[in-house]
Scaffold this active site. Structure first.
Site, PDB file in Angstrom:
ATOM      1  CG  HIS A  62      39.720  37.650  31.761  1.00  0.00           C
ATOM      2  ND1 HIS A  62      39.346  38.694  32.587  1.00  0.00           N
ATOM      3  CD2 HIS A  62      39.258  36.532  32.363  1.00  0.00           C
ATOM      4  CE1 HIS A  62      38.691  38.223  33.629  1.00  0.00           C
ATOM      5  NE2 HIS A  62      38.623  36.901  33.517  1.00  0.00           N
ATOM      6  CG  HIS A  64      41.050  33.756  36.520  1.00  0.00           C
ATOM      7  ND1 HIS A  64      40.666  34.592  37.538  1.00  0.00           N
ATOM      8  CD2 HIS A  64      40.188  34.002  35.502  1.00  0.00           C
ATOM      9  CE1 HIS A  64      39.616  35.309  37.154  1.00  0.00           C
ATOM     10  NE2 HIS A  64      39.307  34.962  35.920  1.00  0.00           N
ATOM     11  CB  SER A 146      29.831  41.736  48.731  1.00  0.00           C
ATOM     12  OG  SER A 146      29.653  40.530  49.456  1.00  0.00           O
ATOM     13  CD  GLU A 209      31.329  34.422  34.533  1.00  0.00           C
ATOM     14  OE1 GLU A 209      31.624  35.069  35.565  1.00  0.00           O
ATOM     15  OE2 GLU A 209      31.977  33.437  34.137  1.00  0.00           O
ATOM     16  CG  ASP A 308      37.715  33.070  32.239  1.00  0.00           C
ATOM     17  OD1 ASP A 308      38.456  33.431  33.156  1.00  0.00           O
ATOM     18  OD2 ASP A 308      36.477  33.142  32.306  1.00  0.00           O
TER      19      ASP A 308
HETATM   20  C1  BEZ Z   1      32.360  38.229  48.352  1.00  0.00           C
HETATM   21  O1  BEZ Z   1      33.507  38.298  48.813  1.00  0.00           O
HETATM   22  O2  BEZ Z   1      31.487  39.001  48.688  1.00  0.00           O
HETATM   23  C2  BEZ Z   1      32.054  37.181  47.320  1.00  0.00           C
HETATM   24  C3  BEZ Z   1      33.060  36.367  46.824  1.00  0.00           C
HETATM   25  C4  BEZ Z   1      32.773  35.411  45.887  1.00  0.00           C
HETATM   26  C5  BEZ Z   1      31.473  35.263  45.432  1.00  0.00           C
HETATM   27  C6  BEZ Z   1      30.487  36.076  45.918  1.00  0.00           C
HETATM   28  C7  BEZ Z   1      30.760  37.022  46.870  1.00  0.00           C
HETATM   29 FE   FE2 Z   2      37.584  35.638  34.861  1.00  0.00          FE
END
Ligand code: BEZ
Ligand code: FE2
Length: 407
Positions: A62, A64, A146, A209, A308
């Site tokens: 993992h 980034h 989301s 997390e 990470d």
């Molecule tokens: C979202 O795209 O919904 C999102 C992205 C980063 C943190 C929290 C929500």
């Molecule tokens: Fe991560």
């Protein structure tokens, strides 16, 4: 054919002496030096130094790469201030992170013996670098979003990135990452998991997390409430912990962090064949707490150790991570933990992701990390611990039999 003759070799989770290994791209034979010389009289011989230890190449599940430009920019100590600092500095950090910087990050990993890594990719920007580095890469295309109004568009973008990674061929294993329970709409989450299941694509997800994440998912409260009100004009989370976990019921997944998961939740995941990526320095720096690895051990739940990204760490050196884990989990016997930590960057990730590496065994890829101890170990049983304590860099690195030269 090459024959590599170290002082000590890590085979079947133990250390042995007077054993050498013969290989081309894959491991062909494991025997005494004398027998291998007879069997392969033409082979090139590489002799390890006096207290050398040969390991399979390490696997960092993992990282980034896209955030490799961060050094002192992001705010550490607590999760929400850190996340806000990522949002505030994201554009700058991503703009500064060119291919040269990301290749340097790959080199840093190679110096510490990492021959395979899992790249969590938000935008696909590191694909070119992952094709250039001699390392093997599990390329985790991340799904985020989301909000119902943008979920489909973001899902389309995710599919395009996934497709691009499928076309790369050499060294790139296409994979899927779910950003987190709070940031991915359950409808697109289900679609992505279905793809992973049907196409047998490796799957990972950040999970529990921080305390703030738990509070938001359970009670629509806590520090995430203000965050979601500010950025997404909403006061309710899109899912809860049980619904999120159930979405993965039939698809073994590598869950990253899980620091705030209860014993019952860990048991639920363990019973369904899932595993955990453990990033102790990242968890410490973001104020997330300590993953109770002793619970994972009780549950016989596989976990990998990972760095990470540089957005939540000060190095991508896996020996630094091993040392942090060794000191953090002080309740475990130090030798038992050291051995388990070595497994967590070799055979365990290879098993989880069905890689033909992570072990020195006939037929496995000839991926090796050759290290050198500063003096003779007191006993074979101490080698894992002494390796973790004393190693900063490997002496040699081999990927698919090739001796990787780096500056
Ligand atoms: C979202 O795209 O919904 C999102 C992205 C980063 C943190 C929290 C929500
Ligand atoms: Fe991560």
């Amino acid at each position: 054919m090459t024959i590599l003759n170290p002082n000590y070799i890590y085979i079947d989770n133990t250390f042995k002496e007077n054993i050498a290994v013969a290989f081309d791209k894959q491991i062909e034979a494991i025997d005494t030096m004398e027998n291998l010389r007879k069997q392969y009289p033409e082979a090139t011989i590489k002799q390890g130094r006096r207290n050398s230890v040969l390991y399979p190449g390490f696997i960092n599940t993992h990282v980034h790469l896209e955030f490799s430009a961060n050094k002192t920019t992001l705010q550490y100590g607590e999760f929400m201030p850190w996340l806000n600092s990522v949002i505030a500095n994201r554009e700058d950090l991503v703009a500064k992170c060119d291919n040269e910087l990301m290749l340097k990050a790959c080199e840093e990993m190679m110096h510490s013996g990492i021959t395979t890594f899992g790249a969590i990719s938000s935008f696909g920007a590191e694909l070119e670098v992952c094709m250039k580095t001699p390392q093997k890469v599990l390329f985790f295309n991340e799904l985020i979003g989301s909000s119902a109004s943008t979920a489909d568009m973001l899902y389309g973008d995710f599919l395009e990135r996934l497709d691009a990674s499928k076309k790369c061929g050499r060294g790139i294993i296409p994979a899927i990452a779910i950003h987190s329970p709070y940031s991915v709409h359950p409808i697109v989450l289900k679609r992505a998991v279905e793809i992973a299941k049907n196409e047998k694509i490796p799957l990972s997800a950040h999970f529990l997390e921080s305390e703030a994440e738990r509070e938001w998912l359970e009670e629509d409260a806590g520090e995430f409430l203000e965050f979601f009100q500010k950025f997404f004009s909403t006061s309710t989370s899109v899912t809860d912990i049980a619904e999120f976990m159930e979405s993965f019921d039939n698809t073994p997944t590598h869950f990253t962090h899980a620091v705030q998961a209860t014993k019952e939740e860990l048991e639920y995941l363990a019973n369904r064949g899932h595993s955990i990526a453990h990033c102790p320095r990242s968890n410490r720096l973001l104020g997330c707490g300590r993953l109770e690895v002793e619970e994972l051990i009780k549950l016989d739940m596989p976990f990998t150790l990972a760095t990470d990204g540089l957005s939540s760490n000060h190095s991508l050196n896996i020996f630094d991570e091993l040392r942090a884990a060794l000191m953090m989990h002080h309740m475990e016997s130090i030798n038992r933990l050291s051995n388990l930590l070595i497994k967590s960057i070799t055979s365990i990730p290879a098993d989880i992701f069905h890689l033909n590496s992570g072990e020195i065994a006939i037929g496995k890829d000839a991926d090796f990390a050759l290290i050198n101890l500063p003096d003779q170990p007191h006993s074979l049983d101490d080698i894992a611990l002494q390796t973790i304590l004393h190693t900063q860099k490997v002496d040699n690195l081999f990927i698919l039999g090739e001796d990787i030269r780096f500056v």
